[in-house]
Design an enzyme around this catalytic site. Structure first.
Site, mmCIF file in Angstrom:
data_model
loop_
_atom_site.group_PDB
_atom_site.id
_atom_site.type_symbol
_atom_site.label_atom_id
_atom_site.label_comp_id
_atom_site.label_asym_id
_atom_site.label_seq_id
_atom_site.Cartn_x
_atom_site.Cartn_y
_atom_site.Cartn_z
ATOM 1 N N GLY A 18 0.801 -1.222 0.000
ATOM 2 C CA GLY A 18 0.000 0.000 0.000
ATOM 3 C C GLY A 18 0.836 1.276 0.000
ATOM 4 O O GLY A 18 1.864 1.378 -0.693
ATOM 5 N N ILE A 19 0.396 2.261 0.771
ATOM 6 C CA ILE A 19 1.014 3.590 0.769
ATOM 7 C C ILE A 19 2.473 3.514 1.231
ATOM 8 O O ILE A 19 3.351 4.148 0.638
ATOM 9 C CB ILE A 19 0.188 4.542 1.671
ATOM 10 C CG1 ILE A 19 -1.178 4.814 1.022
ATOM 11 C CG2 ILE A 19 0.937 5.842 1.945
ATOM 12 C CD1 ILE A 19 -2.189 5.534 1.933
ATOM 13 N N ARG A 146 -16.527 5.338 11.099
ATOM 14 C CA ARG A 146 -15.073 5.545 11.276
ATOM 15 C C ARG A 146 -14.822 6.241 12.615
ATOM 16 O O ARG A 146 -13.987 7.143 12.704
ATOM 17 C CB ARG A 146 -14.494 6.384 10.121
ATOM 18 C CG ARG A 146 -14.457 5.661 8.779
ATOM 19 C CD ARG A 146 -13.453 4.528 8.766
ATOM 20 N NE ARG A 146 -13.423 3.827 7.489
ATOM 21 C CZ ARG A 146 -14.184 2.785 7.179
ATOM 22 N NH1 ARG A 146 -15.063 2.302 8.058
ATOM 23 N NH2 ARG A 146 -14.067 2.206 5.998
ATOM 24 N N TYR A 149 -11.308 5.210 14.355
ATOM 25 C CA TYR A 149 -10.300 5.516 13.320
ATOM 26 C C TYR A 149 -10.129 7.027 13.196
ATOM 27 O O TYR A 149 -9.005 7.542 13.225
ATOM 28 C CB TYR A 149 -10.738 4.909 11.983
ATOM 29 C CG TYR A 149 -9.786 5.182 10.849
ATOM 30 C CD1 TYR A 149 -8.563 4.521 10.761
ATOM 31 C CD2 TYR A 149 -10.100 6.115 9.858
ATOM 32 C CE1 TYR A 149 -7.683 4.783 9.722
ATOM 33 C CE2 TYR A 149 -9.227 6.373 8.817
ATOM 34 C CZ TYR A 149 -8.017 5.706 8.751
ATOM 35 O OH TYR A 149 -7.142 5.971 7.724
ATOM 36 N N SER A 186 -5.588 -3.348 1.768
ATOM 37 C CA SER A 186 -6.541 -3.358 2.886
ATOM 38 C C SER A 186 -7.867 -2.710 2.482
ATOM 39 O O SER A 186 -8.919 -3.071 3.010
ATOM 40 C CB SER A 186 -5.960 -2.673 4.116
ATOM 41 O OG SER A 186 -5.916 -1.294 3.940
ATOM 42 N N ARG A 190 -11.811 -3.936 2.972
ATOM 43 C CA ARG A 190 -12.915 -3.141 3.540
ATOM 44 C C ARG A 190 -14.100 -3.104 2.585
ATOM 45 O O ARG A 190 -15.257 -3.134 3.014
ATOM 46 C CB ARG A 190 -12.434 -1.721 3.863
ATOM 47 C CG ARG A 190 -11.504 -1.661 5.056
ATOM 48 C CD ARG A 190 -11.265 -0.246 5.527
ATOM 49 N NE ARG A 190 -10.429 0.544 4.642
ATOM 50 C CZ ARG A 190 -9.098 0.466 4.562
ATOM 51 N NH1 ARG A 190 -8.454 -0.402 5.306
ATOM 52 N NH2 ARG A 190 -8.417 1.233 3.742
ATOM 53 N N ARG A 212 -17.135 9.034 -2.332
ATOM 54 C CA ARG A 212 -16.691 9.955 -1.261
ATOM 55 C C ARG A 212 -15.753 11.034 -1.808
ATOM 56 O O ARG A 212 -15.549 12.057 -1.181
ATOM 57 C CB ARG A 212 -15.955 9.173 -0.150
ATOM 58 C CG ARG A 212 -16.793 8.063 0.469
ATOM 59 C CD ARG A 212 -16.289 7.581 1.795
ATOM 60 N NE ARG A 212 -14.873 7.246 1.840
ATOM 61 C CZ ARG A 212 -14.276 6.662 2.874
ATOM 62 N NH1 ARG A 212 -14.987 6.344 3.940
ATOM 63 N NH2 ARG A 212 -12.992 6.394 2.863
HETATM 64 N N1 LIG Z 1 -5.832 3.178 1.999
HETATM 65 C C1 LIG Z 1 -6.518 4.254 2.318
HETATM 66 O O1 LIG Z 1 -7.589 4.538 1.761
HETATM 67 C C2 LIG Z 1 -5.999 5.180 3.384
HETATM 68 C C3 LIG Z 1 -6.610 6.431 3.539
HETATM 69 C C4 LIG Z 1 -6.146 7.301 4.517
HETATM 70 C C5 LIG Z 1 -5.117 6.916 5.348
HETATM 71 N N2 LIG Z 1 -4.550 5.684 5.189
HETATM 72 C C6 LIG Z 1 -3.469 5.314 6.098
HETATM 73 O O2 LIG Z 1 -2.327 4.967 5.367
HETATM 74 C C7 LIG Z 1 -1.584 3.988 6.081
HETATM 75 C C8 LIG Z 1 -1.315 2.791 5.173
HETATM 76 O O3 LIG Z 1 -2.552 2.297 4.727
HETATM 77 P P1 LIG Z 1 -2.665 1.381 3.408
HETATM 78 O O4 LIG Z 1 -4.132 1.202 3.177
HETATM 79 O O5 LIG Z 1 -1.819 1.907 2.348
HETATM 80 O O6 LIG Z 1 -1.952 0.040 3.871
HETATM 81 P P2 LIG Z 1 -2.556 -1.378 4.253
HETATM 82 O O7 LIG Z 1 -3.586 -1.208 5.329
HETATM 83 O O8 LIG Z 1 -2.955 -2.096 3.015
HETATM 84 O O9 LIG Z 1 -1.258 -2.075 4.862
HETATM 85 C C9 LIG Z 1 -0.894 -1.834 6.191
HETATM 86 C C10 LIG Z 1 0.461 -2.430 6.452
HETATM 87 O O10 LIG Z 1 0.695 -2.263 7.859
HETATM 88 C C11 LIG Z 1 1.359 -3.412 8.321
HETATM 89 N N3 LIG Z 1 1.164 -3.556 9.777
HETATM 90 C C12 LIG Z 1 0.065 -3.966 10.419
HETATM 91 N N4 LIG Z 1 0.292 -4.037 11.750
HETATM 92 C C13 LIG Z 1 1.574 -3.643 11.942
HETATM 93 C C14 LIG Z 1 2.405 -3.553 13.075
HETATM 94 N N5 LIG Z 1 1.955 -3.858 14.301
HETATM 95 N N6 LIG Z 1 3.686 -3.131 12.909
HETATM 96 C C15 LIG Z 1 4.167 -2.825 11.670
HETATM 97 N N7 LIG Z 1 3.420 -2.927 10.549
HETATM 98 C C16 LIG Z 1 2.135 -3.328 10.684
HETATM 99 C C17 LIG Z 1 0.711 -4.538 7.534
HETATM 100 O O11 LIG Z 1 1.519 -5.714 7.540
HETATM 101 C C18 LIG Z 1 0.558 -3.910 6.150
HETATM 102 O O12 LIG Z 1 1.697 -4.168 5.343
HETATM 103 C C19 LIG Z 1 -2.397 3.656 7.319
HETATM 104 O O13 LIG Z 1 -1.947 4.428 8.418
HETATM 105 C C20 LIG Z 1 -3.788 4.084 6.913
HETATM 106 O O14 LIG Z 1 -4.621 4.394 8.025
HETATM 107 C C21 LIG Z 1 -4.972 4.806 4.235
#
Ligand SMILES: NC(=O)c1ccc[n+]([C@@H]2O[C@H](COP(=O)([O-])OP(=O)(O)OC[C@H]3O[C@@H](n4cnc5c(N)ncnc54)[C@H](O)[C@@H]3O)[C@@H](O)[C@H]2O)c1
Length: 252
Positions: A18-19, A146, A149, A186, A190, A212
């Site tokens: 992801g990000i 949310r 969150y 992820s 969802r 959204r």
């Molecule tokens: N995807 C979205 O729409 C979105 C929007 C806003 C904010 N975010 C934020 O961006 C960040 C990344 O989200 P994403 O959706 O790209 O990634 P994701 O949720 O797909 O992946 C999350 C990663 O976190 C790792 N992880 C989980 N528990 C952990 C731990 N205890 N220690 C270390 N690593 C751990 C997982 O193994 C995974 O690789 C998060 O903080 C999320 O809240 C995401």
């Protein structure tokens, strides 16, 4: 590649997918030495852009010993990206005390741990740029289901401002990135969960997430990473303590 981060060393949490992963790739493409971490080290299989390590940001002991290892073996980071986070789906009525504590532990206290572990060396090294991944769903916007969150992501903005204020004269900049809905592994989970809970098709559940964003589509992790590169680089040298939206107009 234009070497916007050449000579800089970056540590990133949750960079397995992801990000976080897109940020690790973008930083490496801009010439940074990248130390990528994730709970699940297997996610780094075949990932050649960074030195990759397992790190559970829920463990103070592991974070502390990892920081010692990084500073000792590679040197002090100039950039720290705190990306680990988890989305609890539900209102206050769905959120048990355990859900609340887990969300704050992973989304907020993990950043506290990383700062406590890395900031002293960064200060001694003359400063650096810290980027915390918050969300448009925070103190900026409330959306249904949310509850905790949004509370955690608002806390990240407050934490970001507090640390920025404390260390602004010591070369430390701290900013928060607030993404809208971004395509990621992820998010797929969802969308499927929402479809299951509401009886909608997966396509309709996806369309609800897309709706959204006034721009009419989901964002990509690369679009978030582009902002992270700017905030990590010296191009943003007069910018600190702020939430920065990359949200397709979600907060309009
Ligand atoms: N995807 C979205 O729409 C979105 C929007 C806003 C904010 N975010 C934020 O961006 C960040 C990344 O989200 P994403 O959706 O790209 O990634 P994701 O949720 O797909 O992946 C999350 C990663 O976190 C790792 N992880 C989980 N528990 C952990 C731990 N205890 N220690 C270390 N690593 C751990 C997982 O193994 C995974 O690789 C998060 O903080 C999320 O809240 C995401």
């Amino acid at each position: 590649m234009s070497d916007r981060l050449k000579g800089k060393r970056a540590v990133i949490t949750a960079a397995g997918q992801g990000i976080g992963r897109a940020i690790a790739k973008a930083f490496a493409a801009e010439g940074a030495e990248v130390v990528a971490t994730d709970l699940d080290e297997k996610k780094f299989s075949g990932f050649k852009d960074a030195k990759c390590f397992a790190l559970d940001v829920l463990s103070t002991e592991k974070v502390d010993s990892f920081a010692q290892k990084v500073v000792g073996e590679f040197g002090t980071p100039n950039i720290l990206v705190n990306c680990a986070g988890y989305v609890h789906q539900g209102s206050v009525l769905d959120c048990s005390e355990k859900d609340w504590d887990f969300s704050f532990d992973l989304n907020v206290k993990s950043i506290h741990r990383m700062l406590r572990a890395f900031l002293p060396a960064m200060l001694a090294n003359g400063g650096g740029s810290i980027v915390n991944i918050s969300s448009a769903v925070s103190s900026i916007r409330g959306v249904p289901k949310r509850y905790v969150y949004g509370a955690t992501k608002a806390a990240i903005i407050g934490l970001t401002k507090a640390v920025a204020a404390d260390f602004i004269r010591q070369g430390i900049r701290v900013n928060a990135i607030c993404p809208g809905t971004i395509e990621s592994p992820s998010l797929e989970g969802r969308i499927e969960a929402n479809a299951g809970q509401t009886g909608q098709s997966v396509d309709q559940a996806r369309a609800d997430f897309v709706a959204r964003q006034p721009i009419g589509r989901l964002g990509t992790a690369q679009e978030v990473a582009a902002l992270a590169v700017f905030l990590a680089s010296d191009e943003s040298s007069y910018i600190t303590g702020q939430p920065h939206l990359v949200d397709g107009g979600m907060a309009l």
